[in-house]
Write a protein that holds these residues in place. Structure first.
Motif, mmCIF file in Angstrom:
data_model
loop_
_atom_site.group_PDB
_atom_site.id
_atom_site.type_symbol
_atom_site.label_atom_id
_atom_site.label_comp_id
_atom_site.label_asym_id
_atom_site.label_seq_id
_atom_site.Cartn_x
_atom_site.Cartn_y
_atom_site.Cartn_z
ATOM 1 N N ASP A 411 65.644 64.481 62.252
ATOM 2 C CA ASP A 411 67.006 64.882 62.636
ATOM 3 C C ASP A 411 67.518 63.832 63.613
ATOM 4 O OD1 ASP A 411 69.255 65.931 63.640
ATOM 5 O OD2 ASP A 411 68.358 67.803 64.366
ATOM 6 N N GLU A 414 68.408 64.824 67.311
ATOM 7 C CA GLU A 414 67.287 65.240 68.153
ATOM 8 C C GLU A 414 66.373 64.068 68.490
ATOM 9 O OE1 GLU A 414 63.939 68.342 67.218
ATOM 10 O OE2 GLU A 414 65.942 69.209 66.848
ATOM 11 N N THR A 415 66.072 63.270 67.478
ATOM 12 C CA THR A 415 65.062 62.241 67.681
ATOM 13 C C THR A 415 65.571 61.080 68.527
ATOM 14 O OG1 THR A 415 65.676 61.442 65.500
ATOM 15 C CG2 THR A 415 63.626 62.654 65.688
#
Lengths: 419, 404
Positions: A411, A414-415
């Motif tokens: 994602d 998020e990452t």
């Protein structure tokens, strides 16, 4: 571009990639070598078994396999031989009469296995026992079976002759049940001895020319118990046997491949092949586990980077593809390294061989009466090499599947925040 | 204690990698345990087939018989020797041997006649239980014979069929007799399968006109006595006779069986080399992932020995888990192989060096079957963790902490 990215990615962790590569190379090379030694070994044993009797494919009376009596012969062996030789894969064909006889000297009597062959048609490449034949004169062993007037004699295993207490020039009497079921006897002069080192040969074999035996047994000229066929390649045995069965046709003759004639040997070889395949599969599985570990860790390490790539427009499939290409690169480079590592030991095994006679205490090991080679050679069939290479690459790709799928699933939002 | 807790937690920081490494180690161990059990069973069965079926532990012949096996070269007083041996706890039976011809309806074959003393033979050899068809010899049926399976095929006979035996008697005259097949043996070994004709000692003596003596005494040692010691004792009891152990009778086979264990080492090496590379890589990754953390540890005053101990503790825990899993995985398979075994019916009758292999291949289970593969695994793991652990132990804390 995917390819050059993948390639560069691999070398970001040089040490890890090298270790993974070495495991692929090790596993692949080992499988090649093992299979190569097996291929050479089993071919040598099968060829030897064929030369000990029966050939790669044998033509014989359909009932002979179950109960080998001299009454179950092939009256038209000569024409069968000629027709079999028309087959492109058949190199040689030899009519034989074989079975068991009792041999007696003035002092003793012993049972023996005999093979009656046509000296004009055979040599050591069809009848390995001729290699072991030592005549007094040292002349061509085939000619040595006949005396000056052209009368045929007999060659005996050296140990058998010793037990019968006879030497070259002495007479022995053989006893057999002939074609009509009558017991016949005849005296022959011992013209040569067989010294092979194998107890089965030296203690129990007798060779004699076929023509005089035909007369004694009431066989017609050209009649035989078996026509032994020798092929270019033993792997064709089943195919040639099937083809000849159709061509020669009828119920009067059956064409049998060596593994029907010697089921014990075939079973032993099948067991050995299965166990070496199993070992290779285990090693490959271990190698694949290693590849999985490496790729998985390398994907987890690069989650942030994959997130960035996603953010700048890479599709999940492209990221999955990237990791799959990495794993393919690993596989191909590993196989290439394996090939480099493989050449030297393979060349050595192929040309020189590994002498294992020390393991056997200097004697000859025999399975189902066939000597195991005392020098291990390697000779990899092209088919085996291709199969192993394909399986190694497949294992690498399969090990890469899950890490690649994970790479495609990152994602980006998020990452990217990961430190 | 603290160090083990830390090591345990570290191990599970990357769960999937640890599990994969563990699984691979356990699988390799399991395969090696099974292999070692099967090999042990094979060696045991081969030796059993050699000693219990045909050769015995020891054989006694009259001097010169083995070089020139004549009907006339006999042990003159076998009874005295047999009594001495039996008093010493040995089981022993005399055998009478001769060669000749057997003829059935359609064919004939050279055969080896063996006269058997029924009462003592069953204590020495289990051949009387290895019948494929029919029944073993019976003293009430002196014309009954039991023959090898290949011979039955060559002669095309089955139990009930008549066979004419022809040879030369001890008196020099033709020895001929009419016998009836009572039984056909299972695969025993090449020579017996192809040519063996068993008859009662009484029938043999009558056929060959041989009132006394024996050609061979087959001896089984008491279970507690080692073969060389037994050979020495029997040699002392049988002065003037030729005493040989089965190893001397079959030297090539004996050395092959001895070297089979060596072949297992090659297998260990190959499978475990693959494991070693796997463990090496996993440990290296574990070190480099944590390089900053290890730097901090060292900066806080943990010495190289402490870091080394931590890495070794992780490797030990990993190995222990792998050993537990591998052994647990192997146990049910091994039990199956021990009780049921691999059915080698397709190999029925295959012989190795003339000795038949059993139709069912069972594993042999003892401590060594587990201990040897486990020991080998520990050695290989120890070798594989050396480099990553030392690498971690001698990190420079300053550089390690700057590592990104």
């Amino acid at each position: 571009m995917l390819l050059s990215m993948a390639w560069r990615n691999l070398w970001r962790r040089r040490r890890r990639t090298l270790i993974t590569l070495s495991s692929i190379a090790f596993g692949t090379m080992l499988s090649w070598l093992f299979t190569g030694v097996g291929d050479a070994n089993w071919r040598a044993m099968i060829d030897l078994a064929a030369r000990l009797g029966g050939g790669h494919v044998a033509l014989q009376h359909p009932a002979y396999l179950d109960s080998p009596a001299l009454s179950r012969s092939l009256p038209s062996a000569e024409s069968l031989r000629a027709r079999a030789l028309n087959d492109p894969e058949v190199l040689r064909a030899a009519p034989r009469i074989s079975g068991q006889m009792m041999l007696a000297s003035a002092a003793r009597n012993y049972g023996a296995v005999f093979i009656a062959f046509d000296p004009a048609l055979e040599d050591a490449t069809t009848l390995s026992l001729l290699d072991a034949m030592h005549a007094e004169t040292g002349a061509d062993p085939r000619a040595a079976l006949f005396d000056a007037r052209g009368r045929g004699g007999i060659a005996l295993g050296a140990r058998l002759a010793e037990r019968l207490n006879v030497g070259i020039g002495d007479k022995v009497v053989w006893t057999l049940t002939d074609k009509q079921g009558e017991i016949v006897q005849e005296a022959l002069r011992v013209r040569a001895l067989l010294r092979s080192g194998s107890p089965g040969v030296d203690g129990a074999m007798a060779l004699l020319p076929i023509a005089p035996l035909r007369e004694s047994l009431g066989y017609a000229p050209g009649e035989a118990v078996q026509v032994a066929l020798f092929l270019r390649d033993q792997r064709a045995a089943q195919r040639v046997a099937d083809r000849l069965q159709v061509q020669l046709g009828g119920s009067a003759v059956s064409a049998l491949p060596w593994h029907d004639l010697q089921p014990e040997l075939a079973g032993y070889i099948a067991m050995e092949v299965a166990s070496s395949d199993f070992l290779e599969a285990v090693v490959m599985l271990l190698v694949a586990a290693g590849i999985f570990n490496t790729l998985f860790v390398s994907v987890m390490e690069r989650r942030r980077e994959f997130g960035v790539l996603r953010a700048i427009g890479f599709a999940p499939a492209q990221l999955t593809g990237l990791v799959m290409v990495e794993s393919a690169c690993l596989g191909l480079t590993g196989v290439a390294a394996a090939a480099l590592l493989f050449l030297a030991p393979y060349y050595y095994l192929r040309e020189v061989g590994l002498d294992i006679s020390g393991l056997m205490g200097g004697g000859a090991a025999e399975v189902a009466g066939v000597a195991l080679p005392s020098v291990l050679h390697a000779d990899l069939y092209a088919g085996s090499a291709v199969l192993i290479t394909a399986l190694a690459l497949l294992a690498t790709l399969l090990a890469g599947l899950y890490p690649a799928w994970r790479a495609g699933r990152v994602d980006p939002a998020e990452t990217i925040r990961l430190v | 204690m603290e160090i083990w807790r830390t090591a345990w937690r570290n191990l599970w920081r990357n769960r999937r990698r640890t599990l994969v490494t563990l699984a691979a180690m356990a699988l390799a161990l399991c395969v090696m345990i099974l292999y070692s059990g099967l090999l042990g069973g094979y060696l045991r069965d081969m030796e059993r087939n050699i000693t219990a079926l045909e050769v015995g532990d020891l054989q006694v012949h009259a001097a010169g018989y083995l070089d020139d096996p004549s009907l006339h070269t006999r042990i003159a007083q076998p009874e005295a020797l047999l009594a001495r041996l039996r008093a010493g706890g040995y089981r022993a039976t005399p055998r009478l041997l001769a060669w000749g011809m057997a003829a059935a309806q359609e064919s004939s074959a050279g055969v080896s006649f063996r006269g058997v003393e029924l009462a003592s033979d069953s204590g020495v050899s289990s051949i009387h239980r290895r019948l494929q068809q029919g029944r073993w010899l019976d003293s009430a049926d002196p014309q009954g014979i039991v023959i090898g399976r290949q011979l039955a095929r060559i002669l095309a006979v089955s139990p009930g069929a008549e066979i004419v035996a022809l040879s030369q008697g001890a008196d020099g005259a033709l020895a001929a007799g009419l016998f009836r097949v009572r039984g056909v043996l299972q695969s025993i070994g090449d020579a017996t399968d192809r040519a063996g004709v068993f008859m009662t000692a009484a029938a043999f003596r009558e056929l060959f006109v041989l009132p006394g003596g024996a050609h061979q005494i087959v001896v089984r040692r008491p279970g507690t006595l080692a073969l060389p010691a037994a050979a020495q004792a029997v040699r002392a009891a049988a002065a003037g006779l030729d005493v040989q152990t089965w190893r001397e009778r079959m030297p090539t086979l004996a050395s092959l069986l001895d070297s089979a264990r060596g072949g297992m080492l090659v297998m260990f090496f190959i499978v475990y080399a693959a494991v070693a590379i796997l463990v090496l890589n996993a440990m290296l990754m574990a070190v480099f992932e944590r390089i900053r953390e290890l730097g901090v540890l060292k900066a806080l005053g943990v010495g190289p020995g402490g870091v080394l101990a931590l890495m070794l503790a992780e490797a030990s825990l990993l190995s222990l888990l792998a050993i537990a899993a591998g052994a647990a995985l192997a146990a049910p398979f091994l039990h199956y192989l021990q009780v049921v075994g691999l059915n080698l019916a397709s190999l029925a009758g295959v012989s190795f060096m003339g000795v038949a292999m059993n139709p069912v291949w069972r594993a042999h289970v003892n401590a060594a079957v587990f201990a040897e593969p486990i020991l080998a695994l520990l050695l290989i793991v120890a070798a594989a963790v050396c480099y990553p652990s030392l690498r971690a132990a001698f990190l420079d804390p300053v550089q390690a902490m700057r590592h990104s």
